[in-house]
Design an enzyme around this catalytic site. Structure first.
Site, PDB file in Angstrom:
ATOM      1  N   LYS A  89       2.103 -18.906 -19.915  1.00  0.00           N
ATOM      2  CA  LYS A  89       1.219 -20.053 -20.128  1.00  0.00           C
ATOM      3  C   LYS A  89       0.008 -19.963 -19.205  1.00  0.00           C
ATOM      4  O   LYS A  89       0.134 -19.545 -18.046  1.00  0.00           O
ATOM      5  CB  LYS A  89       1.994 -21.350 -19.884  1.00  0.00           C
ATOM      6  CG  LYS A  89       1.234 -22.624 -20.257  1.00  0.00           C
ATOM      7  CD  LYS A  89       2.112 -23.859 -20.088  1.00  0.00           C
ATOM      8  CE  LYS A  89       1.363 -25.144 -20.415  1.00  0.00           C
ATOM      9  NZ  LYS A  89       2.209 -26.349 -20.270  1.00  0.00           N
ATOM     10  N   SER A 134       2.452 -29.656 -23.931  1.00  0.00           N
ATOM     11  CA  SER A 134       1.245 -28.870 -23.764  1.00  0.00           C
ATOM     12  C   SER A 134       1.488 -27.362 -23.885  1.00  0.00           C
ATOM     13  O   SER A 134       0.535 -26.590 -24.014  1.00  0.00           O
ATOM     14  CB  SER A 134       0.652 -29.162 -22.370  1.00  0.00           C
ATOM     15  OG  SER A 134       1.543 -28.757 -21.327  1.00  0.00           O
ATOM     16  N   SER A 179       6.712 -30.962 -21.922  1.00  0.00           N
ATOM     17  CA  SER A 179       5.771 -29.961 -22.430  1.00  0.00           C
ATOM     18  C   SER A 179       6.372 -28.610 -22.774  1.00  0.00           C
ATOM     19  O   SER A 179       5.696 -27.774 -23.356  1.00  0.00           O
ATOM     20  CB  SER A 179       4.638 -29.760 -21.422  1.00  0.00           C
ATOM     21  OG  SER A 179       3.822 -30.899 -21.367  1.00  0.00           O
TER      22      SER A 179
END
Length: 481
Positions: A75, A150, A174
Site C-alpha cells: 500500500k 482505503s 480499511s
C-alpha cells in the site's frame, strides 16, 4: 491456470523442487498487471526493473522460508526506500523515501519480491478509494463498483490475480472492508502486533498494518513474517508471537461464538444478515456454539471514531507544509501564504474536511466536549468487548452492512459514506484483531464474514476463519476480467 491459484505453501514446494523459478512468479505478476490493470487500476508505481533483477538473483539461491520469491504489493502509505510513496496525494506525488518501513525490511529479509505500490484513498481517508488523487481503482468483480477503501488497491490487486498477496493498513476497517467487497481475506492485527514504523500516520492510536491474501493460510504466513516488537516503534507490543499456522487445524469443536445483535440490526441488508446466519450454521455443524450478545456502546462508535481519528489526523498532517519535503506551491509571496497555498493545492477535499473537523475538536473550549468525551466513550466500547470475551472465544458478524456500491453513488454524501465502516470501526477503537473472509455473494458481488478475537489472539481468529474456509468454496471463486 495461474501460478497464483496455488497457495504459498504449494508454490514454495514447486520452487524447492525446481518446477518453477522466482522469475516465473515475477513474470506472472507483471504479465497479469499488463493484461488487467488498465481496467482495475490497482497499482500507482511499479518496481519492474529492480524486481526482475532481484528475481534472477533469487533463481540462483536455494529457497528458504515461506515468503521466499513471493511477489507482493505494498500500500502506498508504507514507505519503501527509493520507490515513490505518495499516499495517493498531490502533496507527496514525487516523494522518494530514503528508508524502508519495518514491515518492508522484514519482507526483504524474508526474500519476498516487491512488485510495486498500491492505490488507496488519500492518506487512508475513505471507504471506496474514490478519494485517491492519482488513480481510481475499480472492483474486479464489477468495474462499475468500488473496491472499498482505503486499501482498495491492496484488495483489488489480490482479487484480480496481479499479486499473490499485499499489505494494507486498517484505521477503521480499511483492510477488512475492501477485502469483503473484493472477495479476499484481510486481517487487522491487534494494535501493537505489527510495527507502524514507516507507515505514514493518519490516526496513530488506530492505524495498523495487516495482510491481504486469497486464503487464510497465506494470510497467517504473511502475519508471521511481519509481526513482532520493534525498537523504532514505541507502540509495538513486546508480546510473544505464536506460530499462527499451528492453529489451522480445521477444528472448532467446543468453541464459543458471540453474535452481537447490533451487528445484525437495522441497516444491514437481509442478504448480508442471511450470509452470516448461514456461516454460523457451518460453524455449528463443525461443533461450535453461538449465542446472541450485546455490544451496547457500538452505536456511538462512528461518532467516536471520526472525532478521534480526525483529531489525530489534524496533528499528524501538520508536517505537510511545503517546507521539508513533498509538494510546494509556486503561488506564494511569503511564508504564511506558502503554508496556506501548499496545503490548499496539495490536499483533497476529504483530507481537508477531516483536518478541519479534528482541529475544531482539539481547539480551546471544545476539547473537553468533543475529543475528551470521545476518548471516554472509546473506553466503554473497549470494555464491551472485554466483557463479551470473558465468556466467548470469538465474536462473529458481517464485515459490511451491504456489498460494494457503484462508483460515484455516495461521493456527494460523506455521512452515508462514513456509515459503510460502522461494523468495522469498533474493532479499531478497542484495539482487538479481526479478519474478513468471503462468505457469499449478492448480485454477483462478494460478501464478507468478520471474525473478531481477543487482544493478541490472532491464532484463534485464524482457526475459526480457516475452519469456515475449508468447509465452504467461496475462497475458490475468482472474478472474470
Amino acid at each position: 491456470m495461474s501460478l497464483f491459484d496455488h497457495s504459498m505453501k504449494e508454490l514454495h514446494t514447486k520452487l524447492k523442487e525446481k518446477e518453477i523459478k522466482v522469475s516465473d512468479l515475477v513474470d506472472e505478476s507483471y504479465k497479469r498487471i499488463a493484461e488487467v490493470d488498465g481496467k482495475v487500476q490497482s497499482f500507482l508505481t511499479l518496481d519492474e526493473e529492480k524486481a526482475r533483477a532481484y528475481a534472477k538473483e533469487l533463481d540462483e539461491v536455494a529457497p528458504e522460508g515461506s515468503l521466499f520469491g513471493m511477489p507482493i504489493g505494498v500500500k502506498d502509505n508504507i514507505v519503501t526506500k527509493n520507490l515513490r510513496t505518495t499516499c495517493s496525494s498531490r502533496i507527496l506525488e514525487n516523494f522518494d523515501p530514503i528508508y524502508d518501513a519495518t514491515v518492508v525490511q522484514k519482507l526483504r529479509s524474508a526474500q519476498a519480491v516487491t512488485i510495486g505500490k498500491l492505490n488507496m484513498d488519500e492518506f487512508a481517508m475513505g471507504s471506496s478509494t474514490e478519494n485517491a488523487a492519482l488513480a481510481k481503482t475499480k472492483n474486479p468483480w464489477n468495474l462499475d463498483y468500488v473496491p472499498g477503501g482505503s486499501s482498495g488497491g491492496s484488495a483489488a490487486a489480490v482479487a484480480a490475480g496481479e499479486v499473490l498477496f499485499s499489505l494494507g493498513s486498517d484505521t477503521g476497517g480499511s483492510i477488512r472492508q475492501p477485502a469483503a467487497y473484493c472477495g479476499v481475506v484481510g486481517l487487522k492485527p491487534t494494535y501493537g502486533r505489527v510495527s507502524r514504523f514507516g507507515l505514514v500516520a493518519f490516526a496513530s492510536s488506530l492505524d495498523q498494518i495487516g495482510p491481504v491474501t486469497r486464503r487464510v493460510e497465506d494470510n497467517a504466513y504473511l502475519l508471521q513474517s511481519i509481526s513482532g516488537v520493534d525498537p523504532m516503534d514505541s507502540t509495538s507490543a513486546q508480546v510473544y508471537v505464536p506460530d499462527f499456522l499451528s492453529g489451522l487445524t480445521g477444528d472448532v469443536k467446543g468453541l464459543k461464538i458471540a453474535v452481537p445483535k447490533e451487528y445484525l440490526a437495522e441497516g444491514v441488508q437481509p442478504e448480508v444478515k442471511q450470509s452470516v446466519l448461514d456461516a454460523l450454521k457451518v460453524l455449528e455443524a463443525q461443533g461450535a456454539t453461538w449465542d446472541e450478545v450485546s455490544l451496547p456502546h457500538s452505536k456511538y462508535a462512528l461518532a467516536t471514531y471520526y472525532l478521534i481519528s480526525s483529531s489525530e489526523a489534524s496533528a499528524n498532517l501538520s508536517r505537510f507544509d511545503g517546507v521539508r519535503y513533498g509538494y510546494r506551491t509556486d503561488n506564494a509571496d511569503n511564508l504564511l501564504e506558502m503554508y496556506k497555498q501548499t496545503r490548499a493545492e496539495g490536499f483533497g477535499n476529504e483530507v481537508k474536511r477531516r483536518i478541519m473537523l479534528g482541529t475544531f475538536a482539539l481547539s480551546s473550549g471544545y476539547y473537553d466536549a468533543y475529543y475528551k468525551k470521545a476518548q471516554q466513550v472509546r473506553t466503554l466500547i473497549k470494555k464491551d468487548f472485554e466483557d463479551v470475551f470473558e465468556n466467548y472465544d470469538v465474536i462473529v458478524g458481517p464485515t459490511t452492512p451491504t456489498p460494494a456500491f457503484k462508483i460515484g453513488e455516495k461521493t456527494d454524501d460523506p455521512l452515508t459514506m462514513y456509515a459503510n465502516d460502522i461494523l468495522t470501526i469498533p474493532v479499531n477503537l478497542a484495539g482487538v484483531p479481526a479478519i474478513s473472509v468471503p462468505c457469499g455473494f449478492q448480485d454477483g458481488l462478494p460478501l464478507g464474514l468478520q471474525i473478531i478475537g481477543k487482544h493478541f489472539d490472532e491464532k484463534t481468529v485464524y482457526r475459526v476463519a480457516h475452519a469456515y474456509e475449508q468447509a465452504t468454496d467461496f475462497a475458490d471463486a475468482k472474478p472474470v476480467l
